[in-house]
Each structure stands twice: as C-alpha cells, then as structure tokens.
Design an enzyme around this catalytic site. Sequence first.
Site, short mmCIF file in Angstrom:
data_model
loop_
_atom_site.label_atom_id
_atom_site.label_comp_id
_atom_site.label_asym_id
_atom_site.label_seq_id
_atom_site.Cartn_x
_atom_site.Cartn_y
_atom_site.Cartn_z
CE LYS A 13 8.91 -26.68 3.07
NZ LYS A 13 9.65 -25.40 2.96
NE ARG A 88 12.03 -27.93 8.83
CZ ARG A 88 10.95 -27.37 8.29
NH1 ARG A 88 9.92 -28.10 7.99
NH2 ARG A 88 10.93 -26.09 8.07
NE ARG A 127 5.45 -16.90 5.24
CZ ARG A 127 6.00 -18.10 5.20
NH1 ARG A 127 5.42 -19.07 4.52
NH2 ARG A 127 7.14 -18.34 5.81
NE ARG A 133 5.76 -19.35 9.49
CZ ARG A 133 6.14 -20.31 8.66
NH1 ARG A 133 5.34 -20.68 7.67
NH2 ARG A 133 7.31 -20.88 8.80
NE ARG A 144 11.67 -20.31 8.85
CZ ARG A 144 10.77 -19.48 8.30
NH1 ARG A 144 10.61 -18.26 8.78
NH2 ARG A 144 10.05 -19.89 7.29
P1 AP5 Z 1 5.15 -20.94 1.11
O1 AP5 Z 1 4.33 -21.79 0.22
O2 AP5 Z 1 4.60 -20.55 2.42
O3 AP5 Z 1 6.62 -21.61 1.30
P2 AP5 Z 1 7.08 -22.78 2.23
O4 AP5 Z 1 8.07 -23.56 1.46
O5 AP5 Z 1 5.91 -23.51 2.80
O6 AP5 Z 1 7.83 -21.92 3.33
P3 AP5 Z 1 7.77 -21.95 4.92
O7 AP5 Z 1 8.33 -20.64 5.38
O8 AP5 Z 1 6.41 -22.34 5.41
O9 AP5 Z 1 8.74 -23.12 5.19
P4 AP5 Z 1 9.45 -23.58 6.42
O10 AP5 Z 1 10.00 -24.84 5.95
O11 AP5 Z 1 10.45 -22.61 6.96
O12 AP5 Z 1 8.32 -23.60 7.57
P5 AP5 Z 1 7.50 -24.76 8.26
O13 AP5 Z 1 6.17 -24.23 8.56
O14 AP5 Z 1 7.63 -26.03 7.52
O15 AP5 Z 1 5.57 -19.64 0.30
C1 AP5 Z 1 6.26 -18.58 0.93
C2 AP5 Z 1 5.65 -17.24 0.45
O16 AP5 Z 1 5.93 -17.11 -0.95
C3 AP5 Z 1 4.14 -17.15 0.60
O17 AP5 Z 1 3.79 -15.86 0.98
C4 AP5 Z 1 3.61 -17.49 -0.79
O18 AP5 Z 1 2.39 -16.87 -1.06
C5 AP5 Z 1 4.73 -16.97 -1.69
N1 AP5 Z 1 4.89 -17.75 -2.93
C6 AP5 Z 1 4.78 -19.09 -3.07
N2 AP5 Z 1 5.02 -19.46 -4.35
C7 AP5 Z 1 5.31 -18.31 -5.02
C8 AP5 Z 1 5.64 -18.04 -6.39
N3 AP5 Z 1 5.72 -19.00 -7.31
N4 AP5 Z 1 5.89 -16.76 -6.72
C9 AP5 Z 1 5.79 -15.76 -5.78
N5 AP5 Z 1 5.46 -15.96 -4.47
C10 AP5 Z 1 5.23 -17.22 -4.11
O19 AP5 Z 1 8.30 -24.94 9.64
C11 AP5 Z 1 8.31 -23.92 10.61
C12 AP5 Z 1 9.11 -24.36 11.82
O20 AP5 Z 1 8.48 -25.49 12.43
C13 AP5 Z 1 10.54 -24.81 11.58
O21 AP5 Z 1 11.44 -23.74 11.54
C14 AP5 Z 1 10.78 -25.73 12.79
O22 AP5 Z 1 11.02 -24.95 13.95
C15 AP5 Z 1 9.44 -26.41 12.95
N6 AP5 Z 1 9.32 -27.67 12.18
C16 AP5 Z 1 8.43 -27.92 11.17
N7 AP5 Z 1 8.59 -29.16 10.71
C17 AP5 Z 1 9.59 -29.72 11.43
C18 AP5 Z 1 10.24 -30.98 11.39
N8 AP5 Z 1 9.88 -31.92 10.50
N9 AP5 Z 1 11.26 -31.20 12.26
C19 AP5 Z 1 11.62 -30.27 13.17
N10 AP5 Z 1 11.06 -29.05 13.25
C20 AP5 Z 1 10.06 -28.77 12.38
MG MG Z 2 5.12 -23.73 4.72
#
Ligand code: AP5
Ligand code: MG
Length: 191
Positions: A13, A88, A127, A133, A144
Amino acid sequence: MRIVLLGAPGSGKGTQAALLKDHFSIPHISTGALLREAVADATPLGLQAKELLDRGELVPDDVMVNLIRERLGQDDVRDGFILDGYPRTLAQAEALDTLLTELGQPVEEAVLIEVDGNQVVERIAKRAAEEGRSDDTEDVVRKRLQIYEEQTAPVAGHYAELGLLTRVLGEGTIEEVLERIKGALLLGAAG
Ligand code: AP5
Ligand code: MG
C-alpha cells in the site's frame, strides 16, 4: 481522484501510494505514518498510540476518526487523495462515508492489493532488516496479519457493496503492480 488502498500488512500500500501520489499529484495520506510521526514527536496522540502500534493492535476507532477528519479538512485534499491504511474497520469505513458525504467528496475507487501470505511475511522480514520499524518483528507481524483478517478484510466487502472495489494482484515487480493499479483506476473512472 479519491482513492482508498486496501491490503494486508506488506501488500505494498505505502509503496504504491507514494508512486500514485506523484502520478496523480494528489496527497498520500497514511494513517500508519501519521501515527509513527506522532510517536516520534511524543505528542499526546503518540503517547496514547505507541504501545498499541508496538503490539500490532489497532488504535481505537474514535481516535482514528478524529485524526482523519482533521487531515481531510486540510486544503491540499481538494483535488483528491490516496488513503493508505484507513479505513481499517467497518466502523471507520462508515464514519469515512459520512464525513466525505458532508464534504461532498465521496470515495471514487477502492483498490484491494492482494498478495500471498508467505510473500508478505518475507517482504516485512526484509524491511525489518533494512528499516527496523518497531512493529516489524515476527510476533507482531503475525498479530497484524491476524487483526487484518478479522477486522480489516471485511472493509473490502463494504466497498464491493457500494460498487467501488477493484482487486489487483500485488505480486511481481513494483512497476508491474503500479501499472495494474493505474489500469484498474482508468477502467473504474471510465465505467
Ligand atoms: P509496503 O508498501 O510498506 O506495504 P504496506 O502495505 O504499506 O505495509 P505496512 O506494513 O506499512 O502496512 P500496515 O498496514 O501493517 O502498516 P500501517 O503503517 O498502515 O511494502 C512492504 C515492503 O515490501 C517494503 O519493504 C517494500 O519495499 C516491499 N515491496 C512493496 N512492493 C513490493 C513488490 N511488488 N515486490 C517486492 N517487494 C515489495 O499501520 C501500522 C500500525 O498503525 C497498525 O498496526 C496500527 O497499530 C496503526 N494504525 C494505522 N492505521 C490505523 C487505523 N486506520 N486504525 C487503527 N490503527 C491504525
Ligand atoms: Mg505502509
């Protein structure tokens, strides 16, 4: 263009939102990034959210609804936005519908990026080694993913019911996935 990106942790994402931001010249709003900034700045929100983030649990809906209301009230979202990591839960999705209806700016497209579970675990492990992170440890990633399945996966159904959902395969190179998403957005806009 007003876009919601959905998908499991590690589905890409954040990576795709950053590229779409440049392509469409609209802001990329990542609630995870907003929360990590708040933690780094030790704001009241950050102090409240830190433990939940570190455990891989969700920040409560009322807190998130307020955060997103404030962000979507800013001037730079007038020409559209890409939401990454929000909504979410079904409650967040419903609150977002209400807010955007009030603003006269409903979501136009929801894109679900689908990646096999083993691949997301591999990507996050990579990552973790590169960026460190705090929620990318093996146990927390498992948590997660579990929370994603239980609470976030149903959000895709919400957008499907509204006729706004497109599913895109998130495997292959980053560029290949980007082209699929752009194709899906163009088709959606035309139809
Ligand atoms: P990346 O693009 O970083 O993936 P992502 O989907 O953004 O994954 P996240 O781990 O950031 O998602 P998340 O939903 O757990 O975390 P968030 O920050 O939203 O890609 C991942 C890796 O793969 C990278 O290294 C990238 O380079 C690599 N990659 C990408 N595409 C690739 C490809 N095609 N091939 C190979 N490699 C590739 O949330 C974190 C925390 O915040 C949550 O756990 C929660 O505690 C809180 N939070 C956030 N939003 C909310 C909400 N709305 N409600 C409640 N709590 C929330
Ligand atoms: Mg992300």
